[in-house]
Design a protein around this motif. Structure first.
Motif, PDB file in Angstrom:
ATOM      1  N   ASN A 173       0.828  -1.201   0.000  1.00  0.00           N
ATOM      2  CA  ASN A 173       0.000   0.000   0.000  1.00  0.00           C
ATOM      3  C   ASN A 173       0.867   1.257   0.000  1.00  0.00           C
ATOM      4  O   ASN A 173       0.629   2.197  -0.761  1.00  0.00           O
ATOM      5  N   SER A 174       1.889   1.265   0.846  1.00  0.00           N
ATOM      6  CA  SER A 174       2.754   2.445   0.947  1.00  0.00           C
ATOM      7  C   SER A 174       3.527   2.688  -0.339  1.00  0.00           C
ATOM      8  O   SER A 174       3.787   3.839  -0.707  1.00  0.00           O
ATOM      9  N   SER A 175       3.902   1.613  -1.035  1.00  0.00           N
ATOM     10  CA  SER A 175       4.716   1.781  -2.238  1.00  0.00           C
ATOM     11  C   SER A 175       3.986   2.580  -3.306  1.00  0.00           C
ATOM     12  O   SER A 175       4.615   3.291  -4.097  1.00  0.00           O
ATOM     13  N   SER A 176       2.662   2.495  -3.343  1.00  0.00           N
ATOM     14  CA  SER A 176       1.903   3.286  -4.316  1.00  0.00           C
ATOM     15  C   SER A 176       2.063   4.775  -4.022  1.00  0.00           C
ATOM     16  O   SER A 176       2.263   5.585  -4.934  1.00  0.00           O
ATOM     17  N   TRP A 177       1.967   5.135  -2.737  1.00  0.00           N
ATOM     18  CA  TRP A 177       2.189   6.531  -2.350  1.00  0.00           C
ATOM     19  C   TRP A 177       3.627   6.944  -2.645  1.00  0.00           C
ATOM     20  O   TRP A 177       3.875   8.043  -3.161  1.00  0.00           O
ATOM     21  N   TRP A 178       4.583   6.077  -2.299  1.00  0.00           N
ATOM     22  CA  TRP A 178       5.999   6.404  -2.503  1.00  0.00           C
ATOM     23  C   TRP A 178       6.291   6.692  -3.974  1.00  0.00           C
ATOM     24  O   TRP A 178       6.934   7.684  -4.312  1.00  0.00           O
ATOM     25  N   LEU A 179       5.820   5.788  -4.840  1.00  0.00           N
ATOM     26  CA  LEU A 179       6.086   5.961  -6.267  1.00  0.00           C
ATOM     27  C   LEU A 179       5.370   7.191  -6.819  1.00  0.00           C
ATOM     28  O   LEU A 179       5.911   7.912  -7.663  1.00  0.00           O
ATOM     29  N   GLY A 180       4.149   7.432  -6.342  1.00  0.00           N
ATOM     30  CA  GLY A 180       3.425   8.622  -6.781  1.00  0.00           C
ATOM     31  C   GLY A 180       4.147   9.894  -6.385  1.00  0.00           C
ATOM     32  O   GLY A 180       4.320  10.813  -7.203  1.00  0.00           O
ATOM     33  N   ASP A 181       4.588   9.961  -5.135  1.00  0.00           N
ATOM     34  CA  ASP A 181       5.320  11.142  -4.668  1.00  0.00           C
ATOM     35  C   ASP A 181       6.642  11.297  -5.410  1.00  0.00           C
ATOM     36  O   ASP A 181       7.082  12.414  -5.702  1.00  0.00           O
ATOM     37  N   TRP A 182       7.275  10.170  -5.708  1.00  0.00           N
ATOM     38  CA  TRP A 182       8.552  10.192  -6.435  1.00  0.00           C
ATOM     39  C   TRP A 182       8.382  10.818  -7.815  1.00  0.00           C
ATOM     40  O   TRP A 182       9.173  11.661  -8.240  1.00  0.00           O
ATOM     41  N   LEU A 183       7.315  10.413  -8.523  1.00  0.00           N
ATOM     42  CA  LEU A 183       7.094  10.957  -9.863  1.00  0.00           C
ATOM     43  C   LEU A 183       6.683  12.426  -9.796  1.00  0.00           C
ATOM     44  O   LEU A 183       7.127  13.237 -10.623  1.00  0.00           O
ATOM     45  N   VAL A 184       5.854  12.786  -8.828  1.00  0.00           N
ATOM     46  CA  VAL A 184       5.454  14.188  -8.678  1.00  0.00           C
ATOM     47  C   VAL A 184       6.688  15.066  -8.489  1.00  0.00           C
ATOM     48  O   VAL A 184       6.829  16.125  -9.119  1.00  0.00           O
ATOM     49  N   TYR A 185       7.583  14.632  -7.631  1.00  0.00           N
ATOM     50  CA  TYR A 185       8.812  15.402  -7.393  1.00  0.00           C
ATOM     51  C   TYR A 185       9.643  15.494  -8.673  1.00  0.00           C
ATOM     52  O   TYR A 185      10.164  16.563  -9.020  1.00  0.00           O
TER      53      TYR A 185
END
Length: 227
Positions: free
Chosen positions: A70-82
């Protein structure tokens, strides 16, 4: 050679580096290797699960894996946004270098942008938030509150939103969250029947109960005296 380790830092996790295993004393390496044999270990291609693992440890590993997923989806999303915000001319190269699919990342990033970090609910999954990403902020907060309070699954949240759009009374929506105590042996029996029917358990239960109710009511109507 350096290797990454994750260390706790209050509520967050940060990457740090330590010396290579070759520099660790032999006795210490032997003790660490012995202790790792009793642990569930992750690799790039699967899990190493020790023989004789206690149920409680297996269950805990499942919770940890679920949390990471579950957390990895947030992590990857935040990574791409940055990346898009800071490296507009190079972020696509970073995606290719990481071996990631842009379409999947774009979906993650869209949800991440729609929910600031302070608005994300740890008790709810990434998919709960994804169901609400297209709604205005006020409606998002309302549904997040309901889902958290009622302990809705993603499917229950989706059904509740659909029911409201179709004008179904809210009492009917919330009634779907009522729980029924079922013995384990009967639950396994139902799972088997649902699998044989090729349907999800929840759908099979609803269809079966609806059919039974219809049959009972039909029989009751037949027994009514003629006027």
């Amino acid at each position: 050679m350096m290797r990454n380790q994750v260390e706790e830092c209050k509520d967050a996790k940060a990457l740090s580096f330590d010396r290579a295993a070759e520099t660790v004393p032999r006795a210490r390496r032997a003790n660490e290797a012995e202790s790792r044999r009793d642990q569930v270990l992750t690799t790039k291609v699967g899990l190493h699960i020790p023989v004789g693992l206690a149920f409680e440890e297996w269950e805990r590993a499942g919770r940890q894996l679920s949390g990471l997923l579950n957390s990895s989806s947030w992590w990857l999303g935040d990574w791409l946004v940055y990346g898009k915000d800071h490296y507009a001319d190079r972020y696509e190269r970073g995606i290719r270098a990481a071996g990631l699919q842009y379409q999947t990342l774009r979906n993650y990033a869209w949800v991440s942008r729609r929910f600031e970090l302070r608005r994300r609910r740890p008790a709810l999954s990434f998919q709960h938030h994804a169901e609400l990403a297209s709604l205005p902020v006020g409606e998002q907060e309302t549904w997040l509150d309901r889902a958290e309070r009622m302990k809705w699954t993603t499917k229950q949240l989706r059904n509740a939103i659909r029911a409201q759009r179709e004008g179904t009374p809210q009492a009917t929506v919330e009634a779907t969250t009522r729980r029924l105590a079922v013995p384990d042996n009967r639950l396994k029996w139902w799972h088997k029947a649902a699998a044989q029917s090729g349907t999800e358990l929840a759908d099979w239960v609803m269809d079966t109960l609806d059919a039974a109710a219809a049959q009972v009511l039909k029989e009751a109507e037949r027994q009514l005296p003629l006027e």
